[in-house]
Design an enzyme around this catalytic site. Structure first.
Site, PDB file in Angstrom:
ATOM      1  N   TYR A  94       0.579  -1.332  -0.175  1.00 56.51           N
ATOM      2  CA  TYR A  94      -0.198   0.191   0.043  1.00 56.51           C
ATOM      3  C   TYR A  94       0.442   1.537   0.381  1.00 56.51           C
ATOM      4  CZ  TYR A  94      -4.158  -3.076   0.783  1.00 56.51           C
ATOM      5  OH  TYR A  94      -5.567  -3.457   0.686  1.00 56.51           O
ATOM      6  N   LYS A 125       3.645 -14.614   3.309  1.00 53.03           N
ATOM      7  CA  LYS A 125       3.762 -15.998   2.275  1.00 53.03           C
ATOM      8  C   LYS A 125       5.145 -15.676   1.998  1.00 53.03           C
ATOM      9  CE  LYS A 125       2.424 -17.555  -1.802  1.00 53.03           C
ATOM     10  NZ  LYS A 125       1.027 -18.739  -2.532  1.00 53.03           N
ATOM     11  N   ASP A 146      -2.704 -18.472   1.207  1.00 61.51           N
ATOM     12  CA  ASP A 146      -3.892 -18.916   0.937  1.00 61.51           C
ATOM     13  C   ASP A 146      -3.906 -20.208   1.895  1.00 61.51           C
ATOM     14  OD1 ASP A 146      -0.481 -20.037   0.456  1.00 61.51           O
ATOM     15  OD2 ASP A 146      -0.991 -20.258  -1.854  1.00 61.51           O
ATOM     16  N   ASP A 203      -5.998  -7.418   5.334  1.00 56.09           N
ATOM     17  CA  ASP A 203      -7.123  -6.826   3.407  1.00 56.09           C
ATOM     18  C   ASP A 203      -8.511  -7.518   3.050  1.00 56.09           C
ATOM     19  OD1 ASP A 203      -9.085  -4.525   2.096  1.00 56.09           O
ATOM     20  OD2 ASP A 203      -7.668  -4.600   0.453  1.00 56.09           O
ATOM     21  N   ASP A 254     -12.245  -9.253   4.962  1.00 54.00           N
ATOM     22  CA  ASP A 254     -13.722  -9.529   4.592  1.00 54.00           C
ATOM     23  C   ASP A 254     -13.542 -10.770   4.422  1.00 54.00           C
ATOM     24  OD1 ASP A 254     -13.110  -6.770   3.857  1.00 54.00           O
ATOM     25  OD2 ASP A 254     -14.376  -7.240   1.413  1.00 54.00           O
TER      26      ASP A 254
HETATM   27 MG    MG Z   1     -10.156  -4.275   2.659  1.00 54.48          MG
END
Ligand code: MG
Ligand code: NAI
Length: 343
Positions: free
Chosen positions: A128, A180, A214, A238, A242
């Site tokens: 980001y 990862k 994953d 992020d 969700d």
């Molecule tokens: Mg989001």
């Protein structure tokens, strides 16, 4: 108990874009019924600010948050591809809100019962940092896309310490570090290493393990109860936040807190939901729960608890729900029902 104006805590209020103003109005009405101790300074950001002042993040808004150190924010629309840079990301950077806390708890029994997870996301680094650009080749100005992520050891240690301190303070048992490091060996390897290092200081108090992102995503579907807290880099946090919202009924049920040394901004995990904006049907629970986190932040756990109980009662006993939860109530009807429980 009424709070006098003198005791009120100054806080910045940003209604936001899309469904933002609708769910903010609902949340303010509920906070009012609770007797929440905030004195609001109303500011603009996002598309609403572009429309009124040409600037998606006006100085007056930054100044207000600098002064209050506390904000409740509706979702802000970010143009996809081109256009201005995410105001959410700019706010997190401007106030170094390095920790993003996203709890997911079952409020309505559904697909998964008894979910009680807290995801802590590194909030200012990783992919980001916006070293994201194209390189032209021949007559194609966008022939190659490049993105560079950055994680510093100090930044990784800072978020890890935040997560372990949170665990101790809130009686959580285990932190799973998500990475990862098999592929992004440097970028997420340093995160894993720093978090394990910090974790050693909490040996005997907080258990530590780790998962590759994953596999973690798959395990969250098969057996989410094996996890207690997830500690994630920015992008993985992020995505997985969700996903854990999905375990408890969707984005309408997911609050988030962005925390730094000098400021904290509370918001829903979801965005501005342009597909349902203006229809008065959005689920306001995420923003209400975010306001609950804000109440806890200022030491009013009693009010936060009352708020969560009223929401739970409205959903489960009154059976009043918005459409995303397969109910028939609109935002207003749901909000009135929560308020009726607070009176
Ligand atoms: Mg989001
Ligand atoms: P979104 O979270 O706005 O919507 C995804 C889906 O969930 C949509 O179908 C929407 O109707 C539904 N949904 C979201 N919140 C809901 C609620 N409270 N009640 C009922 N249904 C709800 O994600 P999307 O569409 O990807 O993003 C829209 C805009 O929001 C974009 O500009 C994005 O950049 C921005 N965004 C802003 C965030 C923030 O301010 N922190 C976070 C995420 C996205």
């Amino acid at each position: 108990m009424q709070t006098s104006t003198r005791d009120k805590i100054p806080a910045t209020l940003i209604p936001g874009d899309g469904i933002g103003p609708e769910i903010m109005e609902a949340t303010l009405a509920v906070l009012d019924a609770l007797g929440a101790p905030f004195a609001w300074e109303r500011c603009e950001a996002g598309m609403a600010a572009v429309d009124s002042s040409g600037d998606p993040l006006p100085d007056a808004t930054l100044e207000s948050i600098r002064k209050t150190g506390l904000a409740l924010k509706g979702p802000l629309t970010t143009p996809v591809g081109g256009g201005f840079r995410s105001v959410n990301v700019r706010l997190r950077e401007a106030f170094q809100l390095y920790a993003n806390v996203r709890p997911a708890r079952t409020l309505i029994p559904g697909r998964y019962e008894d979910i009680d997870l807290v995801l802590v996301r590194e909030n200012v680094a990783g992919f980001y940092v916006a070293h994201d650009y194209y390189i032209g080749v021949g007559d194609d100005p966008r022939a190659v896309a490049v993105s560079t992520g950055t994680n510093t050891r100090d930044g990784c240690r800072r978020i890890a310490r935040f997560a372990f301190e949170y665990a101790v303070r809130n009686g959580r048992k285990k932190i799973t570090i998500v990475h990862k490091a098999n592929i992004l060996k440097a970028l997420t390897g340093i995160f894993l290493e720093a978090a394990r290092d910090v974790g050693k200081e909490y040996a005997g108090r907080v258990e530590v393990d780790d998962r590759i992102v994953d596999a973690c995503a798959m395990q969250l579907v098969l057996n989410p109860w094996q996890f207690d807290m997830l500690l994630c880099t920015n992008l993985f946090g992020d995505i997985l936040s969700d996903q854990i919202a999905g375990l408890v009924g969707g984005l309408g049920m997911a609050p988030g807190a962005n925390i730094g040394e000098n400021a904290a901004i509370f918001e829903a995990v979801h965005g501005s939901a342009p597909d349902i904006a203006g229809k008065g049907i959005a689920n306001p629970i995420s923003l209400m729960l975010a306001a609950g986190l804000m109440l806890e932040h200022v030491g009013r756990n009693d009010l936060a608890e009352r708020l969560r109980a009223a929401i739970g009662g409205t959903l489960n006993e009154d059976q009043i729900k918005t459409g995303d939860l397969k109910g028939k109530a609109n935002t207003r009807e749901f909000t009135d029902a929560v308020i009726a429980r607070l009176r």
